[in-house]
Design a protein around this motif. Structure first.
Motif, PDB file in Angstrom:
ATOM      1  N   MET A 158       0.753 -20.697   3.505  1.00 28.47           N
ATOM      2  CA  MET A 158       1.010 -22.628   3.816  1.00 28.47           C
ATOM      3  C   MET A 158       1.880 -22.897   2.833  1.00 28.47           C
ATOM      4  N   GLU A 159       2.961 -23.788   2.917  1.00 28.88           N
ATOM      5  CA  GLU A 159       3.426 -24.220   1.427  1.00 28.88           C
ATOM      6  C   GLU A 159       2.308 -25.722   0.897  1.00 28.88           C
ATOM      7  N   THR A 160       2.789 -25.697  -0.417  1.00 27.39           N
ATOM      8  CA  THR A 160       2.588 -26.648  -1.394  1.00 27.39           C
ATOM      9  C   THR A 160       3.607 -27.299  -1.565  1.00 27.39           C
ATOM     10  N   TRP A 161       2.798 -28.986  -1.960  1.00 23.66           N
ATOM     11  CA  TRP A 161       4.084 -29.671  -2.530  1.00 23.66           C
ATOM     12  C   TRP A 161       3.413 -30.494  -3.035  1.00 23.66           C
ATOM     13  N   TYR A 162       4.394 -30.856  -4.079  1.00 26.44           N
ATOM     14  CA  TYR A 162       3.580 -32.322  -5.661  1.00 26.44           C
ATOM     15  C   TYR A 162       4.384 -33.190  -5.231  1.00 26.44           C
ATOM     16  N   TYR A 163       3.765 -34.259  -5.454  1.00 28.20           N
ATOM     17  CA  TYR A 163       3.759 -36.096  -5.415  1.00 28.20           C
ATOM     18  C   TYR A 163       3.505 -36.936  -6.486  1.00 28.20           C
ATOM     19  N   VAL A 164       3.804 -37.617  -6.648  1.00 28.49           N
ATOM     20  CA  VAL A 164       3.658 -39.120  -7.436  1.00 28.49           C
ATOM     21  C   VAL A 164       3.008 -40.029  -6.650  1.00 28.49           C
ATOM     22  N   VAL A 165       2.589 -41.092  -7.178  1.00 28.65           N
ATOM     23  CA  VAL A 165       1.817 -41.687  -6.281  1.00 28.65           C
ATOM     24  C   VAL A 165       2.976 -42.992  -7.338  1.00 28.65           C
ATOM     25  N   GLU A 166       4.178 -43.181  -6.452  1.00 29.22           N
ATOM     26  CA  GLU A 166       4.795 -44.726  -6.887  1.00 29.22           C
ATOM     27  C   GLU A 166       4.420 -45.993  -6.838  1.00 29.22           C
ATOM     28  N   SER A 167       3.836 -45.995  -5.677  1.00 30.75           N
ATOM     29  CA  SER A 167       3.006 -47.691  -5.923  1.00 30.75           C
ATOM     30  C   SER A 167       2.183 -47.431  -4.840  1.00 30.75           C
ATOM     31  N   ILE A 168       0.979 -48.512  -4.957  1.00 27.28           N
ATOM     32  CA  ILE A 168       0.157 -48.590  -3.724  1.00 27.28           C
ATOM     33  C   ILE A 168       0.210 -50.081  -3.192  1.00 27.28           C
ATOM     34  N   ASP A 169       0.325 -50.153  -1.464  1.00 27.00           N
ATOM     35  CA  ASP A 169       0.384 -51.185  -1.186  1.00 27.00           C
ATOM     36  C   ASP A 169      -0.659 -51.741   0.259  1.00 27.00           C
ATOM     37  N   GLY A 170      -1.872 -51.885  -0.455  1.00 28.03           N
ATOM     38  CA  GLY A 170      -2.883 -52.500   0.385  1.00 28.03           C
ATOM     39  C   GLY A 170      -3.212 -50.996   1.012  1.00 28.03           C
ATOM     40  N   ASP A 171      -2.820 -51.277   1.944  1.00 27.06           N
ATOM     41  CA  ASP A 171      -4.006 -49.291   2.529  1.00 27.06           C
ATOM     42  C   ASP A 171      -2.522 -48.103   2.982  1.00 27.06           C
ATOM     43  N   TYR A 172      -1.815 -48.719   1.883  1.00 34.85           N
ATOM     44  CA  TYR A 172      -1.379 -47.256   1.986  1.00 34.85           C
ATOM     45  C   TYR A 172      -0.579 -47.377   0.495  1.00 34.85           C
ATOM     46  N   ASN A 177       2.743 -45.301  -1.543  1.00 36.76           N
ATOM     47  CA  ASN A 177       5.029 -44.708  -1.430  1.00 36.76           C
ATOM     48  C   ASN A 177       4.341 -43.787  -2.670  1.00 36.76           C
ATOM     49  N   LEU A 178       4.463 -42.358  -1.694  1.00 38.74           N
ATOM     50  CA  LEU A 178       4.393 -40.126  -2.616  1.00 38.74           C
ATOM     51  C   LEU A 178       6.237 -40.613  -3.054  1.00 38.74           C
ATOM     52  N   ARG A 179       6.055 -39.686  -4.326  1.00 38.21           N
ATOM     53  CA  ARG A 179       7.865 -39.032  -3.741  1.00 38.21           C
ATOM     54  C   ARG A 179       6.979 -37.960  -4.354  1.00 38.21           C
TER      55      ARG A 179
END
Length: 56
Positions: free
Chosen positions: A1-15, A17-19
């Motif tokens: 299984m692969e591993t991916w890394y993200y940073v939280v760019e913005s939060i909009d209500g219940d969602y 955005n990850l980069r």
């Protein structure tokens, strides 16, 4: 299984955005906050592995 890394760019209500940070990409991934750890904020570093997100 692969591993991916993200940073939280913005939060909009219940969602959030990850980069991806482990590859060169400007694309954002929209993810329901219910799938993410409770105490995330903009700028939080995340790891996606085994179909789960965790804070790095």
């Amino acid at each position: 299984m692969e591993t991916w890394y993200y940073v939280v760019e913005s939060i909009d209500g219940d969602y959030a955005n990850l980069r991806r940070t482990d590859i060169e990409s400007d694309d954002l991934k929209l993810v329901a906050r219910a799938l993410l750890p409770e105490n995330i904020a903009e700028g939080t570093q995340l790891k996606y592995e085994f179909m789960q997100y965790s804070i790095v």
